[in-house]
Structure formats: C-alpha cells, structure tokens
Design an enzyme around this catalytic site. Sequence first.
Site, PDB file in Angstrom:
ATOM      1  N   SER A  28     -44.458  10.912 -39.110  1.00  0.00           N
ATOM      2  CA  SER A  28     -43.322  11.503 -39.821  1.00  0.00           C
ATOM      3  C   SER A  28     -43.648  11.683 -41.300  1.00  0.00           C
ATOM      4  O   SER A  28     -43.290  12.698 -41.915  1.00  0.00           O
ATOM      5  CB  SER A  28     -42.073  10.642 -39.649  1.00  0.00           C
ATOM      6  N   LYS A  53     -35.805   2.966 -43.284  1.00  0.00           N
ATOM      7  CA  LYS A  53     -34.667   2.493 -42.494  1.00  0.00           C
ATOM      8  C   LYS A  53     -34.211   1.086 -42.885  1.00  0.00           C
ATOM      9  O   LYS A  53     -33.117   0.657 -42.493  1.00  0.00           O
ATOM     10  CB  LYS A  53     -35.002   2.531 -40.998  1.00  0.00           C
TER      11      LYS A  53
END
Length: 350
Positions: A287, A57
């Site tokens: 994740s 991100k």
Amino acid sequence: MANRGKGYGPPLGNISEAVGNTPLVKISDRICPAAVVLSSPPSSRASFLSNPLSSVKDRLALAIIETAEKNGTLKPGQTVVEATSGNTGIAVAMMCVTMAEPFSIERRKIMRMLGAKVIVTPKAGKGTGMVEKAVELAEKNGGFSKVFLAQFHYDTTGPEIINDLDGVAKLDYWVTGYGTGGTFHGAGKYIKEKSPDTKIVLAEPQAANLIGSGIATERNADGSPASSHPAFKAHPIQGWTPDFIPLVLEKGLDLKLQDEMVEIPSTAGVEMSQALARKEGILTGISGGSTMWAAVETAKKAPEGSVLVAMLPDTGERYLSTPLFADVKAEMNEEELAIARSTPSWILEP
C-alpha cells in the site's frame, strides 16, 4: 543532522501515548526527479515510536477505544470485534477480530501474539463477508463492533502535515489511498480548511476502481454494505479498497475533498515498495509503494518545484508471505557465495 542523543522525553504512561507525530522524510531524485516528495514512512525510528505497531491504523484504533470509553459505548469487560485486513486489528489488539482469508499470515500471528482471537472468514465473502461476521459475533456475544472514525485524523494527522511544513514550504499536493477512508476524510478535510489551494489526490487499484466507476455502494439501514460492489476485482494492495465503498469514505467524497484520482496498475505497488527499500532505505508495504507510485505519477505532471506529501500506511515486514518478498531468498545466491569465498575465513561445509 538530527540530535540523535537528545532522547524521546520522559517515560510514557502506556503505549497509546506513543501514537502520533510521524515525521516527514524527503524522497531523493532516485525515486522522484520531477518534484519534491515528502513521505510519512512507517519504517523510520521516529515513526515506530509515533505509530508503535508501525501502521497509520494505530491512530484509528486509539480514537475508537478512547471515544467508545468516553461515551459509554464500550464498557468494562466487553469484547471489541473488528473486521480487518490486519493493520487495524493489530492496532485494536494493542489498545485493548475477524479478517478475510487472503490477508497475510504475518498479520494473523501478530494479532494472536497481542492476545486477540482471529476468526478468518472465507475469501469468497470478501470484505462484506468479513464485516457481516464481525456484526454477527458482536450481536451474539455482547461485544463492541466499532465504526470507522475520521475525527482523529482531523485532529492529529492533518494538523501534523500542515504544521511540519509551516514556514518551510507550501503544500501543493497530498496523495493518499483509501481503506476505510478515515485518513482521506479526516486529514483531507483539515488540509482543505487550512490550505485550500492544496490538491488532494486519491488513489485506488486499477483492478478495483470503485470510485472511478461512479457506481454507489448499496447500503443497509445502518449504513453497512448490502452487497459486494460490481466494479470490485481482486487486487494485490492489502488494506486498500474493500469490495464496497466505506461510509466514511463516501462522506468524504460528498465533501468534494479529492481533486484528482489515480488508478494503480497491479504490479506498481510491489515495484515501488522494492525501489523505496533499495534506494531510500524505507521499508514500506504494498500500500505504501502504491501511494508513492501515485505521488511520483502526480509529480511528473506537477509544476517544477511542487511539494507533495504521500502517506505510507505500514511497514514491509507485514508482507513477508506476499508477492512483495516473492523474489527475496533466505539463502545466499551465487553472487553472495562468491563474496563469501573471496576471503580466507570461508570454510566449506563437509
């Protein structure tokens, strides 16, 4: 062996210049014996430099801020408002937030350490409630509420994957999960353009198979979700699969970028994250473990010698208060105590 004394290069002008160029790491047959799996890990030294706050991100946040500054959407003195599961908010805080209650304490603390104001929304509102609060705060306070961008992943992540394998191997499969969908859309589009035979595998939680359900997200006029998706159920993969299909993900699906879908069982991400740490020395979050699990399952069915690349989005240190570390104790266990007592320097506590 890498030239460890070579250095990174001249000093960077600021931390944002460190974003990008994440290395690929070959995974051994301890994890995946069926095929060659290359991962882009958050926990290696080079990746800490290329993603300075240890998450994919970081790329998204850089794109948001740079694009908004260039087009005048973000003006000096404005506040950036972000609805986040944590990693995007951390990255946005670095570059310059609201988040839902279930997300890890570590993420809140890191954002506050970076100077962000963290507004925690009730877990009953799920992701849609988090987004709604961000929009309200932006409107009330004259803030800047960003939109998710795929272009930066098209410009950087996709080319990095293709360039790293150029002249080395043919990319047969690219495996990724989705949160906002920006990585899948942007990098996937570039990969398909440059390597049309590459199969893109998109993964989502078994408990929240929004795409697999075939049900579209109802939207407001601005594209934001109008309600929670009926197929959504709570799942353990933080940062993945909110209770709606993000618009940028939907547009990627419309381009028919994905060739296969994989559903991740609830415990698979934690188990694979732990295996990666113990067998490969790669410390990734739930994740990342979920993505690797999808890659291994894909490799089991792939032709022998196939090359797969899996995206590992963030570091395991973001998950200390989650089930990933539930069985990891701070104090010595009986086996460790026995080792400690096996040499003369052991001194019993009074």
